[in-house]
Scaffold this motif. Structure first.
Motif, PDB file in Angstrom:
ATOM      1  N   GLU A  15       0.853  -1.185   0.000  1.00 50.57           N
ATOM      2  CA  GLU A  15       0.000   0.000   0.000  1.00 50.57           C
ATOM      3  C   GLU A  15       0.887   1.233   0.000  1.00 50.57           C
ATOM      4  O   GLU A  15       1.853   1.310   0.749  1.00 50.57           O
ATOM      5  CB  GLU A  15      -0.874   0.034   1.252  1.00 50.57           C
ATOM      6  CG  GLU A  15      -1.978  -0.996   1.277  1.00 50.57           C
ATOM      7  CD  GLU A  15      -2.614  -1.048   2.658  1.00 50.57           C
ATOM      8  OE1 GLU A  15      -2.983   0.015   3.183  1.00 50.57           O
ATOM      9  OE2 GLU A  15      -2.717  -2.145   3.211  1.00 50.57           O
ATOM     10  N   ILE A  16       0.515   2.190  -0.836  1.00 44.53           N
ATOM     11  CA  ILE A  16       1.220   3.469  -0.841  1.00 44.53           C
ATOM     12  C   ILE A  16       0.242   4.513  -0.323  1.00 44.53           C
ATOM     13  O   ILE A  16      -0.871   4.622  -0.830  1.00 44.53           O
ATOM     14  CB  ILE A  16       1.672   3.844  -2.268  1.00 44.53           C
ATOM     15  CG1 ILE A  16       2.558   2.740  -2.837  1.00 44.53           C
ATOM     16  CG2 ILE A  16       2.384   5.177  -2.287  1.00 44.53           C
ATOM     17  CD1 ILE A  16       2.798   2.856  -4.320  1.00 44.53           C
ATOM     18  N   CYS A  46      10.812   5.483  -5.426  1.00 45.25           N
ATOM     19  CA  CYS A  46      10.516   5.571  -3.991  1.00 45.25           C
ATOM     20  C   CYS A  46      10.146   4.186  -3.454  1.00 45.25           C
ATOM     21  O   CYS A  46      10.581   3.779  -2.374  1.00 45.25           O
ATOM     22  CB  CYS A  46       9.368   6.536  -3.736  1.00 45.25           C
ATOM     23  SG  CYS A  46       9.815   8.248  -4.057  1.00 45.25           S
ATOM     24  N   LEU A  47       9.356   3.477  -4.256  1.00 46.05           N
ATOM     25  CA  LEU A  47       8.910   2.152  -3.864  1.00 46.05           C
ATOM     26  C   LEU A  47      10.094   1.200  -3.690  1.00 46.05           C
ATOM     27  O   LEU A  47      10.125   0.355  -2.798  1.00 46.05           O
ATOM     28  CB  LEU A  47       7.972   1.612  -4.951  1.00 46.05           C
ATOM     29  CG  LEU A  47       6.941   0.573  -4.588  1.00 46.05           C
ATOM     30  CD1 LEU A  47       6.048   1.098  -3.497  1.00 46.05           C
ATOM     31  CD2 LEU A  47       6.116   0.221  -5.824  1.00 46.05           C
ATOM     32  N   LEU A  48      11.115   1.383  -4.561  1.00 46.43           N
ATOM     33  CA  LEU A  48      12.269   0.490  -4.544  1.00 46.43           C
ATOM     34  C   LEU A  48      13.347   0.965  -3.577  1.00 46.43           C
ATOM     35  O   LEU A  48      14.366   0.320  -3.411  1.00 46.43           O
ATOM     36  CB  LEU A  48      12.868   0.392  -5.954  1.00 46.43           C
ATOM     37  CG  LEU A  48      11.974  -0.268  -6.996  1.00 46.43           C
ATOM     38  CD1 LEU A  48      12.473   0.005  -8.386  1.00 46.43           C
ATOM     39  CD2 LEU A  48      11.887  -1.765  -6.748  1.00 46.43           C
ATOM     40  N   GLY A  49      13.100   2.122  -2.968  1.00 45.29           N
ATOM     41  CA  GLY A  49      14.074   2.611  -2.005  1.00 45.29           C
ATOM     42  C   GLY A  49      15.278   3.278  -2.642  1.00 45.29           C
ATOM     43  O   GLY A  49      16.276   3.537  -1.986  1.00 45.29           O
ATOM     44  N   VAL A  50      15.212   3.553  -3.954  1.00 47.81           N
ATOM     45  CA  VAL A  50      16.319   4.248  -4.610  1.00 47.81           C
ATOM     46  C   VAL A  50      16.274   5.730  -4.253  1.00 47.81           C
ATOM     47  O   VAL A  50      17.298   6.376  -4.091  1.00 47.81           O
ATOM     48  CB  VAL A  50      16.240   4.071  -6.143  1.00 47.81           C
ATOM     49  CG1 VAL A  50      17.407   4.767  -6.817  1.00 47.81           C
ATOM     50  CG2 VAL A  50      16.226   2.608  -6.500  1.00 47.81           C
ATOM     51  N   GLU A  51      15.039   6.254  -4.151  1.00 46.89           N
ATOM     52  CA  GLU A  51      14.853   7.649  -3.753  1.00 46.89           C
ATOM     53  C   GLU A  51      14.168   7.675  -2.389  1.00 46.89           C
ATOM     54  O   GLU A  51      13.374   6.792  -2.069  1.00 46.89           O
ATOM     55  CB  GLU A  51      13.946   8.385  -4.755  1.00 46.89           C
ATOM     56  CG  GLU A  51      14.434   8.360  -6.167  1.00 46.89           C
ATOM     57  CD  GLU A  51      15.399   9.487  -6.459  1.00 46.89           C
ATOM     58  OE1 GLU A  51      15.698  10.279  -5.534  1.00 46.89           O
ATOM     59  OE2 GLU A  51      15.875   9.567  -7.601  1.00 46.89           O
ATOM     60  N   LYS A  52      14.480   8.692  -1.619  1.00 44.64           N
ATOM     61  CA  LYS A  52      13.782   8.855  -0.346  1.00 44.64           C
ATOM     62  C   LYS A  52      12.540   9.691  -0.588  1.00 44.64           C
ATOM     63  O   LYS A  52      12.597  10.723  -1.248  1.00 44.64           O
ATOM     64  CB  LYS A  52      14.693   9.580   0.650  1.00 44.64           C
ATOM     65  CG  LYS A  52      15.680   8.677   1.331  1.00 44.64           C
ATOM     66  CD  LYS A  52      16.020   9.233   2.729  1.00 44.64           C
ATOM     67  CE  LYS A  52      16.673   8.207   3.613  1.00 44.64           C
ATOM     68  NZ  LYS A  52      18.029   7.878   3.188  1.00 44.64           N
ATOM     69  N   MET A  53      11.409   9.236  -0.039  1.00 45.80           N
ATOM     70  CA  MET A  53      10.208  10.043  -0.223  1.00 45.80           C
ATOM     71  C   MET A  53      10.196  11.169   0.809  1.00 45.80           C
ATOM     72  O   MET A  53      10.782  11.048   1.891  1.00 45.80           O
ATOM     73  CB  MET A  53       8.961   9.182  -0.106  1.00 45.80           C
ATOM     74  CG  MET A  53       8.947   8.308   1.116  1.00 45.80           C
ATOM     75  SD  MET A  53       7.693   7.047   0.937  1.00 45.80           S
ATOM     76  CE  MET A  53       8.037   6.055   2.372  1.00 45.80           C
ATOM     77  N   ILE A  90       7.535   0.607   5.732  1.00 45.69           N
ATOM     78  CA  ILE A  90       8.949   0.241   5.572  1.00 45.69           C
ATOM     79  C   ILE A  90       9.886   1.325   6.084  1.00 45.69           C
ATOM     80  O   ILE A  90      11.060   1.087   6.288  1.00 45.69           O
ATOM     81  CB  ILE A  90       9.321  -0.128   4.113  1.00 45.69           C
ATOM     82  CG1 ILE A  90       9.052   1.034   3.170  1.00 45.69           C
ATOM     83  CG2 ILE A  90       8.635  -1.383   3.677  1.00 45.69           C
ATOM     84  CD1 ILE A  90       9.797   0.886   1.866  1.00 45.69           C
ATOM     85  N   ALA A  91       9.336   2.515   6.309  1.00 43.78           N
ATOM     86  CA  ALA A  91      10.174   3.575   6.878  1.00 43.78           C
ATOM     87  C   ALA A  91      10.644   3.191   8.272  1.00 43.78           C
ATOM     88  O   ALA A  91      11.717   3.576   8.709  1.00 43.78           O
ATOM     89  CB  ALA A  91       9.411   4.888   6.918  1.00 43.78           C
ATOM     90  N   HIS A  92       9.816   2.396   8.983  1.00 38.98           N
ATOM     91  CA  HIS A  92      10.178   1.999  10.344  1.00 38.98           C
ATOM     92  C   HIS A  92      10.712   0.580  10.414  1.00 38.98           C
ATOM     93  O   HIS A  92      10.863   0.020  11.498  1.00 38.98           O
ATOM     94  CB  HIS A  92       8.953   2.095  11.275  1.00 38.98           C
ATOM     95  CG  HIS A  92       8.311   3.439  11.250  1.00 38.98           C
ATOM     96  ND1 HIS A  92       6.964   3.634  11.408  1.00 38.98           N
ATOM     97  CD2 HIS A  92       8.836   4.677  11.040  1.00 38.98           C
ATOM     98  CE1 HIS A  92       6.678   4.918  11.308  1.00 38.98           C
ATOM     99  NE2 HIS A  92       7.793   5.566  11.083  1.00 38.98           N
ATOM    100  N   TYR A 128      11.635  -7.207   2.718  1.00 37.52           N
ATOM    101  CA  TYR A 128      10.986  -6.349   1.720  1.00 37.52           C
ATOM    102  C   TYR A 128      11.741  -6.414   0.394  1.00 37.52           C
ATOM    103  O   TYR A 128      11.159  -6.608  -0.667  1.00 37.52           O
ATOM    104  CB  TYR A 128      10.935  -4.915   2.244  1.00 37.52           C
ATOM    105  CG  TYR A 128      10.338  -3.920   1.279  1.00 37.52           C
ATOM    106  CD1 TYR A 128       8.965  -3.894   1.042  1.00 37.52           C
ATOM    107  CD2 TYR A 128      11.137  -3.013   0.609  1.00 37.52           C
ATOM    108  CE1 TYR A 128       8.408  -2.988   0.165  1.00 37.52           C
ATOM    109  CE2 TYR A 128      10.591  -2.095  -0.276  1.00 37.52           C
ATOM    110  CZ  TYR A 128       9.229  -2.087  -0.497  1.00 37.52           C
ATOM    111  OH  TYR A 128       8.682  -1.196  -1.374  1.00 37.52           O
ATOM    112  N   ARG A 129      13.065  -6.257   0.497  1.00 37.48           N
ATOM    113  CA  ARG A 129      13.892  -6.276  -0.713  1.00 37.48           C
ATOM    114  C   ARG A 129      13.801  -7.614  -1.418  1.00 37.48           C
ATOM    115  O   ARG A 129      13.798  -7.686  -2.648  1.00 37.48           O
ATOM    116  CB  ARG A 129      15.344  -6.000  -0.353  1.00 37.48           C
ATOM    117  CG  ARG A 129      15.567  -4.555  -0.027  1.00 37.48           C
ATOM    118  CD  ARG A 129      17.016  -4.322   0.274  1.00 37.48           C
ATOM    119  NE  ARG A 129      17.305  -2.909   0.254  1.00 37.48           N
ATOM    120  CZ  ARG A 129      18.109  -2.316   1.117  1.00 37.48           C
ATOM    121  NH1 ARG A 129      18.701  -3.017   2.041  1.00 37.48           N
ATOM    122  NH2 ARG A 129      18.331  -1.035   1.021  1.00 37.48           N
TER     123      ARG A 129
END
Lengths: 280, 253
Positions: free
Chosen positions: B5-6, B49-56, B68-70, B79-80
């Motif tokens: 979920e986003i 953002c979903l893949l964690g390449v960029e920080k939201m 996933i932030a926590h 997750y990965r």
């Protein structure tokens, strides 16, 4: 296959022959000296100075009556050994520097690269001469000076390779998979770096031999009676008119080794380029 | 069952302009969600953002009922392991210095300690690589080749094989067909469809090509200028209450 490709193939074949022949000559000379002759490289025999070639002294003797062939072969060990030491030190210092600068970026990168720029601003020979002048002549100081000049090349090359590669998608995907920086370095970046480093090293090898020899020639490197080739050239200088061959032998030896180093560099470059044409 | 979920995701590169503005989406198990929009509308940023390449900048991504932030190390690893990706450019996605075999095994070697595969059963890595190549309909002989010896379509099949190798729950497909010719595009879409049938994973299929999205996906989301305009089931595409921009896109195709 085009005419150009054919002729390139011929050149490549010729190079392989060249290397084989030079290696064969060196091996034959080594075998001859150590099996039949047991000369001390520093044993003088003033009564037999500047002698022409004989069975006992295949390349004659120098101005102090020392056997030239023995000195030449010992010089091979010294000259090649010294440059390998300098080269290894330059690679060992330069590669990690470049890796860290490229991967970390930011102020570490800027600091590293400004240091490198500082070293790059001076020509190799000038730094080597200045350092030898400051620390005193001698092979140790000369090697130190060479390492100081050469590591920069490796650091810069590795850094630029890392910078181009880390932006590519395959590194991003490796990061998404959670591979650690170290693993990415080892598995994904090292194959890109190792070929370049080997090629640059083999070309530098020739240059370092020339640098050691030329600085020894002007008296800043190996000191007499060390049979280093540049020093040998220097020692035979006063006898050049009467006995030119005394200068020709070490000169030829330098040319041969530098040539082999360069051909080896070419060969390695082809070897590490996976994109080369598949042999039909 | 919801895979991911986003919630209210926001991301901006330049102050004052949001690349992704308050987007909320969810993806169900075994579902393909298509995300369409023109270039620069923020769909790739969303994927990154979903893949964690960029920080939201704001919002949250919830996986396994856990933002996933926590997430702790172990949860992040999980997750990965479950979110894999296929990028647009297959040539850039494969290390040119590695053989196909080594590229394929990359995720497996990373996660092999806590991996329980349902579909792939193998006795050796060799065997595994062969199975993977077979699954994406590539000849077995390619394992020892280098990427430059393969065509674009073949390379993309390799990156797909790499993504499915650890049987993830979700694959983010970021324009996987955009750099391929029309024939390869169709073949890749068919392959993706059949892989979903056999392996049962979800797709987030990002594309500017509505036709491709329509072919592969059950639900379609439309983005423009960083905002999510419309989300609908594939059958509802011609409904009268579609957003005007969606209708425009439909008219183009």
């Amino acid at each position: 296959m085009s005419v150009l490709a054919l002729s390139q193939k011929r050149i490549k074949k010729a190079k392989v022959w060249l290397i084989s022949i030079i290696l064969l000559i060196v091996l034959a000379a080594v075998a001859y000296t150590f099996l039949y002759l047991k000369h001390d490289a520093n044993m003088t025999d003033v009564g037999n100075r500047l002698a022409s070639p004989t069975q006992a002294h295949p390349l004659g003797t120098d101005h102090l009556g020392r056997d030239v062939l023995t000195r030449l072969l010992l010089g091979f060990r010294l000259t090649v050994g010294y440059s390998l030491i300098a080269l290894a030190a330059a690679v060992i210092i330069g590669v990690p520097f470049g890796l860290i600068a490229g991967l970390r970026g930011g102020w570490i990168d800027r600091l590293f690269m400004r240091i490198a720029d500082g070293f790059l601003a001076f020509p190799d020979t000038v730094i080597a001469i200045v350092l030898s002048g400051l620390l005193g002549p001698g092979i140790g100081n000369l090697l130190f000076a060479i390492v100081l000049v050469k590591w920069v090349n490796y650091a810069r090359m590795v850094r630029s390779t890392v910078l181009t590669e880390v932006r590519k998608d395959y590194v991003t995907i490796a990061r998404i998979n959670g591979l650690s920086t170290f693993t990415i370095m080892r598995k994904h970046l090292l194959p890109h770096i190792i070929g370049n480093v080997l090629v640059l090293a083999s070309l530098d090898f020739g240059k370092i031999i020339l640098l050691i020899s030329s600085l020894s020639y002007i008296g800043l490197g190996a000191q007499p009676p060390t049979p280093e080739w540049g020093a040998m050239l220097n020692e035979s200088r006063p006898y050049f008119q009467a006995n030119p061959e005394m200068m020709v032998y070490p000169g030829l030896a330098i040319v041969a080794v530098v040539l082999v180093a360069n051909v080896l560099g070419d060969y390695l470059r082809d070897k590490f380029d996976v994109k080369k044409e598949v042999q039909p | 069952m919801t895979v991911i979920e986003i919630h209210n995701l926001k991301k901006s590169y330049n102050p004052g302009k949001l690349a992704v503005n308050d987007v909320s989406l969810s993806i169900q198990k075994g579902e393909s969600l298509g995300l369409v929009g023109e270039s620069g509308c923020g769909k790739s940023t969303l994927a990154h953002c979903l893949l964690g390449v960029e920080k939201m900048d704001a919002g949250s991504i919830v996986y396994n009922e856990e933002p996933i932030a926590h997430a702790n190390r172990k949860q992040l690893r999980n997750y990965r392991r479950n979110v894999q990706t296929v990028f647009q450019n297959p040539t850039a996605s494969l290390n040119p210095k590695l053989k196909i075999r080594d590229s394929l095994l990359d995720p497996y070697l990373q996660f092999k300690d806590d991996l329980q595969l349902k579909h792939f059963h193998f006795t050796s890595k060799q065997d595994f690589v062969q199975q993977l190549l077979e699954t994406v309909e590539l000849p077995k002989g390619l394992a020892d080749r280098y990427p430059h010896e393969l065509s674009g379509g073949q390379k993309q099949r390799v990156t797909i094989a790499r993504a499915i190798s650890i049987e993830p729950k979700l694959i983010v497909l970021d324009e996987p067909t955009a750099s391929l010719d029309v024939l390869s595009q169709g073949a890749i879409l068919e392959l993706l469809g059949s892989l979903q049938q056999t392996l049962g994973m979800s797709y987030l299929f990002i594309s500017h090509d509505l036709a491709a999205v329509y072919q592969l996906c059950q639900r379609i989301a439309v983005m423009k200028d960083g905002e999510l305009l419309d989300v609908f089931r594939k059958e509802e595409i011609y409904d009268s209450n579609r957003h005007d921009y969606t209708k425009e896109l439909i008219d183009i195709f």
